[in-house]
Design an enzyme around this catalytic site. Structure first.
Site, PDB file in Angstrom:
ATOM      1  N   ASN A   7       0.874  -1.174   0.000  1.00 41.37           N
ATOM      2  CA  ASN A   7       0.000   0.000   0.000  1.00 41.37           C
ATOM      3  C   ASN A   7       0.911   1.223   0.000  1.00 41.37           C
ATOM      4  OD1 ASN A   7      -1.785   2.042   0.490  1.00 41.37           O
ATOM      5  ND2 ASN A   7      -2.735   1.109   2.284  1.00 41.37           N
ATOM      6  N   HIS A 181     -12.914   3.165  -0.129  1.00 43.32           N
ATOM      7  CA  HIS A 181     -12.914   2.099   0.904  1.00 43.32           C
ATOM      8  C   HIS A 181     -13.623   0.839   0.401  1.00 43.32           C
ATOM      9  CE1 HIS A 181     -12.997   5.571   4.051  1.00 43.32           C
ATOM     10  NE2 HIS A 181     -11.757   5.158   3.932  1.00 43.32           N
ATOM     11  N   ARG A 242     -12.199  15.981   7.549  1.00 43.86           N
ATOM     12  CA  ARG A 242     -12.925  16.336   6.311  1.00 43.86           C
ATOM     13  C   ARG A 242     -14.376  16.686   6.628  1.00 43.86           C
ATOM     14  NH1 ARG A 242     -11.261  11.043   3.049  1.00 43.86           N
ATOM     15  NH2 ARG A 242      -9.495  10.769   4.429  1.00 43.86           N
ATOM     16  N   GLU A 386      -8.117  -4.880   5.218  1.00 39.74           N
ATOM     17  CA  GLU A 386      -7.995  -4.601   3.778  1.00 39.74           C
ATOM     18  C   GLU A 386      -6.828  -5.378   3.165  1.00 39.74           C
ATOM     19  OE1 GLU A 386      -9.251  -0.199   2.918  1.00 39.74           O
ATOM     20  OE2 GLU A 386      -8.753  -0.375   5.018  1.00 39.74           O
TER      21      GLU A 386
END
Ligand code: AMP
Length: 399
Positions: A7, A181, A242, A386
């Site tokens: 990643n 996601h 955010r 993930e």
């Protein structure tokens, strides 16, 4: 087969080695400050050895990958005898645009398509490509797979992914909702169905991925039909820093009042908003906010209330979109660990038939049901993974 999962960010590179057959995590680590100075943390999980951190110079990702491979084959601390044991490399890629609704074996065409999506994810896709190229340079004969954050959401119908703006902007620039996601929403909804002993194809599932970045999705009979993030990961829920959904007119309003550029306003919406902004810059971390609320801090209480309220509203809208819901899953840093936040969200869900169990909610680190056994709608905590999801998908394509 052993899979190396990568990643890659602009100055960091996270990695894991997973045995695809047993799903055992063998090693994991992180290169940081790539291009600045450099540090690598490595842990041999298989033999239960301590984490080791060193600070070699890492001028670029290629050097970073070489250091990762050296650590994995180190005589004392490595988990591999030789690099030949790595059967494939799985790369997380943030934006696959409309080109990818599934993982893809990396070849020149796939690389070109990832490049073509770069203006939709200018911070992420170039960094992901740097990781792919660095691996190609060091291990040219090992098959590689790209697993896209956006892919799972490609099943959304036009009524969910189109913005109500002139159609030409979709046609010319592909401005639409993509969602992110996706690997987590896919993995968590599958694990939830397995845990309940049901087929995902028979269930209406809402997944609330609540971390520093947060998104929610409606997974109807195994397919994503809606999700809260949009063209970029700024839309939807309030997040750590955010803003999530706002009236778009606010952008020009702030730019005029503060005499700053639109670019600067967007930076504020990305980095200074969410629960950080709501709490008057106290913190973006839910642990700090929970503690401050207990100590009587009003801003922290309002930030946490606003966050939970917005999640609850999205759950209501996705229950409407699916004509009902069977399972609601909480995952990621906040969803897995913050029981007060889960309790607050579930306090809005009685009308749906979700009978929340405050005692069962006292859980951590494993998949667990937090609604009562006879609750019509099941609420679950499902730890996301993930990297394992990327390893599974990589293995499926190359085995
Ligand atoms: P993620 O982006 O999924 O890694 O989630 C990171 C966020 O999870 C952090 O910013 C924290 O706000 C939150 N978090 C992690 N651990 C806890 C905890 N024990 N209690 C509350 N929030 C937590």
């Amino acid at each position: 087969m052993k899979i190396l999962v990568i990643n890659c960010g602009s100055s960091s590179l996270k990695f894991q080695v997973i045995d695809a057959e047993t799903e055992e995590l063998l090693a994991k680590g992180l290169c940081e400050r790539i291009g600045i100075d450099g540090s690598i943390t490595y842990e041999n999980v298989k033999d239960g050895k301590d984490k080791v951190t060193t600070t070699p110079a890492i001028p670029n990702h290629k050097v970073g990958i070489q250091l990762v491979l050296d650590a994995l084959t180190d005589k004392e601390n490595g988990v591999l005898e030789s690099l030949d044991e790595i059967g494939a490399i799985g790369h997380r890629v943030v934006h696959g645009g409309e080109s990818f609704s599934a993982p893809a074996v990396i070849n020149n065409e796939v690389i070109k398509a990832i490049e073509d999506c770069a203006d939709l994810a200018p911070l992420h896709n170039p960094a992901n490509l740097t990781g792919i190229r660095a691996c190609q340079a060091v291990m040219p004969n090992t098959p590689m797979v790209a697993v896209f954050d956006t892919a799972f959401h490609q099943t959304m119908p036009p009524k969910a992914y189109l913005y109500a703006i002139p159609k030409e902007y979709y046609e010319k620039y592909k401005i639409r909702r993509y969602g992110f996601h996706g690997t987590s929403h896919d993995y968590v909804s599958s694990e939830a169905a397995k845990f309940l002993g049901k087929n995902r194809e028979d269930l209406k599932i809402i997944v609330a991925h609540l971390g520093n970045g947060a998104s929610i999705s409606a997974v109807k009979f195994g397919k994503c039909i809606d999700t809260s993030m949009g063209l970029t990961p700024l839309e939807g829920l309030a997040m750590g820093t955010r803003s999530g959904d706002i009236d778009p007119a606010i952008v020009e309003f702030i730019a005029n009042k503060e005499d700053i550029t639109v670019h600067k306003v967007l930076e504020i919406l990305q980095k200074k908003s969410g629960v950080l902004g709501l709490s008057d810059e106290l913190s973006s971390d839910f642990r700090d906010l929970g503690k401050a609320k207990e100590e009587g801090n009003e801003d922290a209480a309002v930030a946490l209330d606003t966050f939970a309220y917005r999640v609850a509203k999205y759950i209501g809208s996705y229950a409407a979109a699916m004509d009902g819901v069977d399972v609601i899953c909480f995952t990621a840093g906040v969803g897995e660990n913050d029981k007060d936040c889960r309790a607050q969200i579930c306090s809005y869900l009685d009308y749906l038939g979700c009978d929340f169990d405050p005692i069962a909610n006292n859980t951590r680190g494993k998949i667990a049901m937090i609604s009562r056994d006879d609750s019509k709608v099941k609420a679950l905590v499902v730890p996301t993974n993930e990297e394992l999801a990327i390893a599974r998908q990589t293995y499926e394509l190359v085995k």
